[in-house]
Design a protein around this motif. Structure first.
Motif, short mmCIF file in Angstrom:
data_model
loop_
_atom_site.label_atom_id
_atom_site.label_comp_id
_atom_site.label_asym_id
_atom_site.label_seq_id
_atom_site.Cartn_x
_atom_site.Cartn_y
_atom_site.Cartn_z
N VAL A 90 0.82 -1.20 0.00
CA VAL A 90 0.00 0.00 0.00
C VAL A 90 0.86 1.26 0.00
N GLU A 91 2.04 1.19 0.60
CA GLU A 91 2.94 2.34 0.62
C GLU A 91 3.53 2.59 -0.77
N ASN A 92 3.87 1.52 -1.49
CA ASN A 92 4.36 1.67 -2.85
C ASN A 92 3.27 2.21 -3.77
N ALA A 93 2.04 1.72 -3.59
CA ALA A 93 0.94 2.16 -4.44
C ALA A 93 0.62 3.64 -4.23
N ALA A 94 0.88 4.14 -3.04
CA ALA A 94 0.50 5.51 -2.70
C ALA A 94 1.58 6.54 -3.03
N ILE A 95 2.77 6.11 -3.42
CA ILE A 95 3.89 7.04 -3.50
C ILE A 95 3.68 8.12 -4.55
N GLY A 96 3.00 7.81 -5.66
CA GLY A 96 2.76 8.82 -6.67
C GLY A 96 1.90 9.96 -6.15
N LEU A 97 0.89 9.62 -5.36
CA LEU A 97 0.05 10.65 -4.76
C LEU A 97 0.84 11.49 -3.76
N ALA A 107 -3.30 9.43 0.88
CA ALA A 107 -2.78 8.67 -0.26
C ALA A 107 -2.92 7.17 -0.03
N ARG A 108 -2.60 6.72 1.16
CA ARG A 108 -2.70 5.30 1.44
C ARG A 108 -4.15 4.84 1.55
N ARG A 109 -5.02 5.74 2.00
CA ARG A 109 -6.45 5.39 2.05
C ARG A 109 -6.97 5.14 0.64
N ARG A 110 -6.61 6.02 -0.29
CA ARG A 110 -7.06 5.87 -1.68
C ARG A 110 -6.50 4.58 -2.29
N ALA A 111 -5.22 4.31 -2.03
CA ALA A 111 -4.62 3.09 -2.57
C ALA A 111 -5.27 1.85 -1.98
N ARG A 112 -5.56 1.90 -0.69
CA ARG A 112 -6.16 0.75 -0.01
C ARG A 112 -7.53 0.40 -0.60
N GLU A 113 -8.28 1.42 -1.02
CA GLU A 113 -9.62 1.19 -1.57
C GLU A 113 -9.58 0.42 -2.89
N LEU A 114 -8.44 0.46 -3.59
CA LEU A 114 -8.34 -0.19 -4.89
C LEU A 114 -7.65 -1.55 -4.84
N LEU A 115 -7.23 -1.97 -3.68
CA LEU A 115 -6.51 -3.25 -3.60
C LEU A 115 -7.37 -4.41 -4.10
N GLU A 116 -8.62 -4.46 -3.69
CA GLU A 116 -9.46 -5.60 -4.08
C GLU A 116 -9.72 -5.65 -5.58
N PRO A 117 -10.20 -4.54 -6.23
CA PRO A 117 -10.41 -4.65 -7.67
C PRO A 117 -9.14 -4.92 -8.48
N VAL A 146 -4.20 5.09 -9.33
CA VAL A 146 -4.72 5.79 -8.16
C VAL A 146 -4.49 7.29 -8.25
N GLN A 147 -3.59 7.73 -9.13
CA GLN A 147 -3.33 9.16 -9.29
C GLN A 147 -4.47 9.88 -10.03
N GLU A 148 -5.36 9.08 -10.65
CA GLU A 148 -6.57 9.62 -11.30
C GLU A 148 -6.24 10.68 -12.35
N GLN A 149 -5.22 10.40 -13.14
CA GLN A 149 -4.87 11.29 -14.24
C GLN A 149 -5.67 10.90 -15.48
N PRO A 150 -5.91 11.81 -16.41
CA PRO A 150 -6.74 11.50 -17.58
C PRO A 150 -6.16 10.44 -18.51
N ILE A 151 -4.82 10.34 -18.59
CA ILE A 151 -4.20 9.41 -19.53
C ILE A 151 -3.16 8.56 -18.81
N LEU A 152 -3.20 7.25 -19.06
CA LEU A 152 -2.20 6.33 -18.53
C LEU A 152 -1.16 6.06 -19.61
N LEU A 153 0.11 6.17 -19.25
CA LEU A 153 1.22 5.86 -20.14
C LEU A 153 1.88 4.58 -19.67
N LEU A 154 1.84 3.55 -20.50
CA LEU A 154 2.39 2.25 -20.13
C LEU A 154 3.58 1.93 -21.02
N ASP A 155 4.73 1.69 -20.40
CA ASP A 155 5.96 1.41 -21.13
C ASP A 155 6.27 -0.08 -21.06
N GLU A 156 5.89 -0.82 -22.11
CA GLU A 156 6.08 -2.27 -22.16
C GLU A 156 5.71 -2.89 -20.82
#
Length: 248
Positions: A90-97, A107-117, A146-156
């Motif tokens: 959860v700490e790694n997931a929240a670091i961008g926020l 930040a960790r609350r928001r990340a925690r909410e998405l763990l299940e999906p 979790v950063q809720e930005q309009p566009i996701l950039l995925l590099d391979e």
């Protein structure tokens, strides 16, 4: 609605031209894949979008306006998961926020909410070394989403995984995308992955210049399941192979 516009973008390093006259659009809710040979400038293009580099020519626009230099509308997922080994899931997931200035608790609350999906329920307090490669990639993807930005950039995003795990995560990503309506720009070297994930596949030439071509993929093709046996897929892959060869 067109969300992202890239117009005549070029980039050079000293005397070496890496990108030149690259133009394309990305619509809201669309997945666009970008492929090209090694050295064609795929990673440089992503760096221009994230703001790590600045174009020497051309323009990048978001929602009809010049791309802001700060608070860019992208969340970036690197090729390697880049999880910090001393931070739990959860700490790694929240670091961008947290980097954006969101409080650690929020930040960790928001990340925690998405763990299940994201298929990460029960892993909140695990360290990266306690996760499989596929689980680590899910954490990396969660960190971007979790950063809720309009566009996701995925590099391979799945290039370092074994074939079975890669197939599972591609299917999972498509299911998540259908439920969320994300807009995604994905860099990949895998033609089959590009066809499976994307609405459109763009081909960068090896020698800097305009795009070598573009191939549209029908949403009627069942990409999450059944794609490998669909007769419409091999001609698309063959067309992309031909474009790559003609692009040098």
């Amino acid at each position: 609605m067109t969300l992202l516009e890239v117009r005549g973008v070029g980039k050079r390093f000293a005397d070496q031209v890496v990108l030149e006259d690259v133009s394309f659009d990305v619509d809201d809710g669309e997945i666009v894949a970008i492929i090209g040979a090694s050295g064609s400038g795929k990673s440089t293009l992503l760096s221009l979008l994230t703001g790590a580099l600045h174009p020497d020519s051309g323009e990048i626009r978001f929602a009809g306006a010049p791309l802001p230099q700060r608070r860019r509308p992208f969340a970036y997922m690197p090729q390697r998961d880049a999880l910090l080994p001393w931070r739990r899931v959860v700490e790694n997931a929240a670091i961008g926020l947290e980097v954006q200035g969101v409080s650690r608790r929020e930040a960790r609350r928001r990340a925690r909410e998405l763990l299940e999906p994201f298929g990460l329920a029960g892993t909140e307090f695990r360290y990266p070394r306690q996760l499989s490669g596929g689980m680590r990639q899910r954490v990396s993807f969660l960190r971007a989403v979790v950063q809720e930005q309009p566009i996701l950039l995925l590099d391979e995003p799945f290039g370092a995984l074994d074939a079975i795990t890669r197939d599972d995560l591609q299917r999972w990503l498509l299911e998540m995308w259908r439920d969320s309506g994300w807009t995604i720009v994905c860099i990949t070297h895998d033609i089959r992955e590009a066809v499976r994930l994307a609405d459109r596949v763009l081909v960068l030439p090896r020698t800097p210049g305009a795009l070598a071509g573009e191939v549209a993929v029908s949403r009627e093709i069942p990409r999450a399941t059944g794609m490998l046996t669909d007769p419409r897929v091999p001609p698309l892959e063959a067309e992309l192979h031909a474009l790559l060869r003609s692009a040098g």
